[in-house]
Write an enzyme that holds these catalytic residues in place. Structure first.
Site, PDB file in Angstrom:
ATOM      1  N   CYS A 108       3.749  -0.015   7.073  1.00 16.67           N
ATOM      2  CA  CYS A 108       2.355  -0.401   7.280  1.00 16.67           C
ATOM      3  C   CYS A 108       2.247  -0.295   8.659  1.00 16.67           C
ATOM      4  O   CYS A 108       2.901  -0.977   9.724  1.00 16.67           O
ATOM      5  CB  CYS A 108       2.229  -1.830   6.869  1.00 16.67           C
ATOM      6  SG  CYS A 108       0.592  -2.582   7.572  1.00 16.67           S
TER       7      CYS A 108
ATOM      8  N   HIS B 165      -4.152  -2.828   5.815  1.00 17.28           N
ATOM      9  CA  HIS B 165      -3.712  -4.194   6.449  1.00 17.28           C
ATOM     10  C   HIS B 165      -4.795  -5.147   6.851  1.00 17.28           C
ATOM     11  O   HIS B 165      -5.556  -4.365   7.655  1.00 17.28           O
ATOM     12  CB  HIS B 165      -2.525  -4.073   7.588  1.00 17.28           C
ATOM     13  CG  HIS B 165      -1.840  -5.458   8.142  1.00 17.28           C
ATOM     14  ND1 HIS B 165      -0.795  -5.551   8.185  1.00 17.28           N
ATOM     15  CD2 HIS B 165      -2.651  -6.472   8.598  1.00 17.28           C
ATOM     16  CE1 HIS B 165      -0.420  -6.865   8.826  1.00 17.28           C
ATOM     17  NE2 HIS B 165      -1.829  -7.287   9.195  1.00 17.28           N
TER      18      HIS B 165
ATOM     19  N   HIS C 160      -7.864  -6.349   8.206  1.00 11.60           N
ATOM     20  CA  HIS C 160      -8.302  -6.540   9.873  1.00 11.60           C
ATOM     21  C   HIS C 160      -9.808  -6.527   9.809  1.00 11.60           C
ATOM     22  O   HIS C 160     -10.603  -5.970   8.952  1.00 11.60           O
ATOM     23  CB  HIS C 160      -7.707  -5.033  10.428  1.00 11.60           C
ATOM     24  CG  HIS C 160      -8.434  -3.693   9.748  1.00 11.60           C
ATOM     25  ND1 HIS C 160      -7.692  -3.403   8.770  1.00 11.60           N
ATOM     26  CD2 HIS C 160      -9.334  -2.943  10.004  1.00 11.60           C
ATOM     27  CE1 HIS C 160      -8.098  -2.032   8.494  1.00 11.60           C
ATOM     28  NE2 HIS C 160      -9.202  -1.915   9.096  1.00 11.60           N
TER      29      HIS C 160
HETATM   30  P1  DGP Z   1     -10.608   1.077   8.633  1.00 14.76           P
HETATM   31  O1  DGP Z   1     -11.049   2.307   8.498  1.00 14.76           O
HETATM   32  O2  DGP Z   1     -11.825  -0.141   8.518  1.00 14.76           O
HETATM   33  O3  DGP Z   1      -9.378   0.793   7.857  1.00 14.76           O
HETATM   34  O4  DGP Z   1     -10.361   0.942  10.105  1.00 14.76           O
HETATM   35  C1  DGP Z   1      -8.821   1.331  10.759  1.00 14.76           C
HETATM   36  C2  DGP Z   1      -9.100   1.208  12.191  1.00 14.76           C
HETATM   37  O5  DGP Z   1      -7.883   1.420  12.768  1.00 14.76           O
HETATM   38  C3  DGP Z   1      -9.665   2.492  12.562  1.00 14.76           C
HETATM   39  O6  DGP Z   1     -11.103   2.041  13.390  1.00 14.76           O
HETATM   40  C4  DGP Z   1      -8.865   3.253  13.371  1.00 14.76           C
HETATM   41  C5  DGP Z   1      -8.006   2.168  13.805  1.00 14.76           C
HETATM   42  N1  DGP Z   1      -6.764   2.889  13.914  1.00 14.76           N
HETATM   43  C6  DGP Z   1      -5.876   3.618  13.246  1.00 14.76           C
HETATM   44  N2  DGP Z   1      -4.539   3.893  13.360  1.00 14.76           N
HETATM   45  C7  DGP Z   1      -4.532   3.149  14.764  1.00 14.76           C
HETATM   46  C8  DGP Z   1      -3.454   3.210  15.962  1.00 14.76           C
HETATM   47  O7  DGP Z   1      -2.433   3.726  15.796  1.00 14.76           O
HETATM   48  N3  DGP Z   1      -3.992   2.661  16.897  1.00 14.76           N
HETATM   49  C9  DGP Z   1      -5.145   1.810  17.027  1.00 14.76           C
HETATM   50  N4  DGP Z   1      -5.254   1.027  18.228  1.00 14.76           N
HETATM   51  N5  DGP Z   1      -5.999   1.866  16.007  1.00 14.76           N
HETATM   52  C10 DGP Z   1      -5.756   2.517  14.904  1.00 14.76           C
END
Ligand code: DGP
Length: 112
Positions: free
Chosen positions: A3, A96, A98
């Site tokens: 994850c 996960h 958020h």
């Molecule tokens: P959602 O689409 O609601 O599942 O949002 C996932 C968010 O996670 C998206 O806005 C981009 C962010 N994200 C994905 N991978 C990473 C990462 O490796 N680091 C960070 N800081 N954010 C990430």
């Protein structure tokens, strides 16, 4: 467990931390969609809003006490939006739980 956000919480993948305590971790979104775009996650693996139950709801209640603290620390005095995408129709990309905190400018008056 494979994850992404569990790995970020564990420090195995770097992130820009804005808040941490025993139950919650918050960091800047890698692809910001507003001047301030922060993700707040529970330190327990909960797959989405759809997996919230009486057994894990304390993490969620706690996160909702943390969100206004982060908003205050980030200077979001004119308001902000809290979003949690769920499943395919909700465009959830990371499985996960958020909560997105979006702010720092006037947001659009549409949500879908
Ligand atoms: P959602 O689409 O609601 O599942 O949002 C996932 C968010 O996670 C998206 O806005 C981009 C962010 N994200 C994905 N991978 C990473 C990462 O490796 N680091 C960070 N800081 N954010 C990430």
């Amino acid at each position: 467990m494979d994850c992404l956000f569990c790995k970020i919480i564990a420090g195995e993948i770097p992130s820009t931390k804005v808040y941490e305590d025993e139950k919650a971790y918050a960091f800047r979104d890698i692809n910001p969609q507003a001047p301030t775009h922060i993700l707040v996650v529970p330190k327990a693996h909960i797959a989405s809003v759809d997996a919230i139950s009486a057994e894990n709801a304390d993490y969620v209640a706690h996160i909702f006490t943390v969100i206004p603290q982060i908003a205050k620390a980030e200077g979001l005095v004119d308001g902000y939006r809290v979003v949690s995408n769920v499943g395919q129709h909700g465009c959830q990309s990371v499985k996960h739980l958020h909560f997105h905190i979006l702010g720092g400018a006037q947001l659009k008056d549409t949500m879908a």
